[in-house]
Design a protein around this motif. Structure first.
Motif, mmCIF file in Angstrom:
data_model
loop_
_atom_site.group_PDB
_atom_site.id
_atom_site.type_symbol
_atom_site.label_atom_id
_atom_site.label_comp_id
_atom_site.label_asym_id
_atom_site.label_seq_id
_atom_site.Cartn_x
_atom_site.Cartn_y
_atom_site.Cartn_z
ATOM 1 N N ASP A 18 -5.719 11.339 3.479
ATOM 2 C CA ASP A 18 -5.008 11.270 2.144
ATOM 3 C C ASP A 18 -3.911 10.460 2.643
ATOM 4 O O ASP A 18 -3.350 9.386 2.034
ATOM 5 N N ARG A 19 -3.378 10.808 3.716
ATOM 6 C CA ARG A 19 -2.114 10.391 4.225
ATOM 7 C C ARG A 19 -2.154 8.956 4.645
ATOM 8 O O ARG A 19 -1.230 7.958 4.382
ATOM 9 N N GLN A 20 -3.327 8.680 5.332
ATOM 10 C CA GLN A 20 -3.354 7.109 5.555
ATOM 11 C C GLN A 20 -3.567 6.292 4.435
ATOM 12 O O GLN A 20 -3.161 5.211 4.176
ATOM 13 N N VAL A 21 -4.304 6.644 3.566
ATOM 14 C CA VAL A 21 -4.662 5.752 2.226
ATOM 15 C C VAL A 21 -3.222 5.749 1.515
ATOM 16 O O VAL A 21 -2.904 4.515 1.116
ATOM 17 N N LEU A 22 -2.668 6.824 1.237
ATOM 18 C CA LEU A 22 -1.341 6.470 0.549
ATOM 19 C C LEU A 22 -0.223 5.864 1.278
ATOM 20 O O LEU A 22 0.308 4.687 0.637
ATOM 21 N N ARG A 23 -0.320 5.862 2.809
ATOM 22 C CA ARG A 23 0.531 4.897 3.489
ATOM 23 C C ARG A 23 0.122 3.363 3.376
ATOM 24 O O ARG A 23 1.118 2.644 2.905
ATOM 25 N N LEU A 24 -1.165 3.241 3.191
ATOM 26 C CA LEU A 24 -1.508 1.703 2.954
ATOM 27 C C LEU A 24 -1.234 1.371 1.304
ATOM 28 O O LEU A 24 -1.045 0.105 1.320
ATOM 29 N N LEU A 25 -1.345 2.349 0.595
ATOM 30 C CA LEU A 25 -1.142 2.032 -0.867
ATOM 31 C C LEU A 25 0.481 1.529 -1.049
ATOM 32 O O LEU A 25 0.695 0.563 -1.901
ATOM 33 N N GLN A 26 1.209 2.520 -0.342
ATOM 34 C CA GLN A 26 2.643 2.259 -0.355
ATOM 35 C C GLN A 26 2.916 1.013 0.283
ATOM 36 O O GLN A 26 3.970 0.279 -0.229
ATOM 37 N N GLU A 27 2.362 0.452 1.073
ATOM 38 C CA GLU A 27 2.799 -0.798 1.873
ATOM 39 C C GLU A 27 2.168 -2.056 0.910
ATOM 40 O O GLU A 27 2.772 -3.184 0.603
ATOM 41 N N ASN A 28 1.187 -2.048 0.310
ATOM 42 C CA ASN A 28 0.730 -2.912 -0.472
ATOM 43 C C ASN A 28 -0.539 -2.507 -1.519
ATOM 44 O O ASN A 28 -1.457 -2.019 -1.333
ATOM 45 N N SER A 29 0.006 -1.999 -2.724
ATOM 46 C CA SER A 29 -0.853 -1.369 -3.743
ATOM 47 C C SER A 29 -1.855 -2.590 -4.270
ATOM 48 O O SER A 29 -2.690 -2.031 -5.006
ATOM 49 N N ARG A 30 -1.749 -3.637 -4.080
ATOM 50 C CA ARG A 30 -2.696 -4.672 -4.596
ATOM 51 C C ARG A 30 -3.931 -4.629 -3.410
ATOM 52 O O ARG A 30 -4.858 -5.754 -3.748
ATOM 53 N N ILE A 31 -3.864 -4.036 -2.263
ATOM 54 C CA ILE A 31 -4.948 -4.079 -1.527
ATOM 55 C C ILE A 31 -6.437 -3.756 -2.217
ATOM 56 O O ILE A 31 -6.355 -2.889 -2.867
ATOM 57 N N SER A 32 -7.362 -4.392 -1.834
ATOM 58 C CA SER A 32 -8.606 -4.381 -2.591
ATOM 59 C C SER A 32 -9.236 -3.059 -2.059
ATOM 60 O O SER A 32 -8.874 -2.170 -0.884
ATOM 61 N N SER A 33 -10.024 -2.374 -2.930
ATOM 62 C CA SER A 33 -10.596 -1.027 -2.617
ATOM 63 C C SER A 33 -11.526 -1.333 -1.514
ATOM 64 O O SER A 33 -11.595 -0.386 -0.761
ATOM 65 N N ALA A 34 -12.127 -2.297 -1.495
ATOM 66 C CA ALA A 34 -13.232 -2.716 -0.211
ATOM 67 C C ALA A 34 -12.238 -2.613 0.935
ATOM 68 O O ALA A 34 -12.752 -2.080 1.974
ATOM 69 N N GLU A 35 -11.322 -3.484 1.101
ATOM 70 C CA GLU A 35 -10.427 -3.722 2.172
ATOM 71 C C GLU A 35 -9.693 -2.024 2.524
ATOM 72 O O GLU A 35 -9.699 -1.719 3.704
#
Length: 164
Positions: A18-35
């Motif tokens: 969860d923390r890893q997912v949240l960290r990546l989303l905070q960096e770039n919320s436009r990241i594709s779901s696949a990526e």
């Protein structure tokens, strides 16, 4: 309506993934779901299930685009500390309602201490600042004192929360 959160319990329920997912989303919320799924080593359906749970729990509050205020001509970032003369519920409620209707105000925080509220707002220039203070904030019934500061330099600006 947002779920009621017990913040300590909620934070402790977040696992490493969860923390890893949240960290990546905070960096770039436009990241594709696949990526995103690839980077955290999950299947796409597994990632979507995890994201839905984080949204339902109220951990993910929304997805936004951050806009450069200066690119829009909103050159001055300001803070105002506001004291109310009276602290009756209707006075407080009226102040909060009026502030919520001011598009220049980005944040309003109710405080304990010398001042009752801290406002963060943006304006085009000094004339806009004067007009906002004189015509929109000062006339709010109950406003007693305003102390305004203009930001000279933003030393650190972040929307990312610490997740460790």
């Amino acid at each position: 309506m947002k779920p009621s959160l017990n913040t300590t319990e909620q934070f402790q329920q977040l696992d490493k993934m969860d923390r890893q997912v949240l960290r990546l989303l905070q960096e770039n919320s436009r990241i594709s779901s696949a990526e995103l799924a690839r980077q955290v080593n999950l299947s796409a359906p597994g990632l979507q299930k995890r994201l839905r749970k984080l949204e339902q729990k109220g951990v993910i509050d929304g997805y936004v685009t951050l806009i450069n205020r200066q690119a829009l001509g909103l050159d001055l970032l300001c803070f105002a500390q506001v004291s109310l003369a009276h602290h009756q519920p209707e006075c407080i409620s009226h102040f909060c309602d009026r502030v919520q209707g001011l598009p220049e105000v980005l944040e309003c925080h109710h405080l304990v201490g010398e001042f009752d509220y801290l406002l963060k707002f943006v304006v085009v220039d000094r004339q806009h600042l004067e007009k906002l203070l004189r015509e929109k904030i000062s006339p709010i019934p109950g406003v007693d004192k305003i102390r305004t500061s203009i930001v000279l330099n933003e030393v650190k600006v972040s929307t990312s929360l610490p997740l460790d």
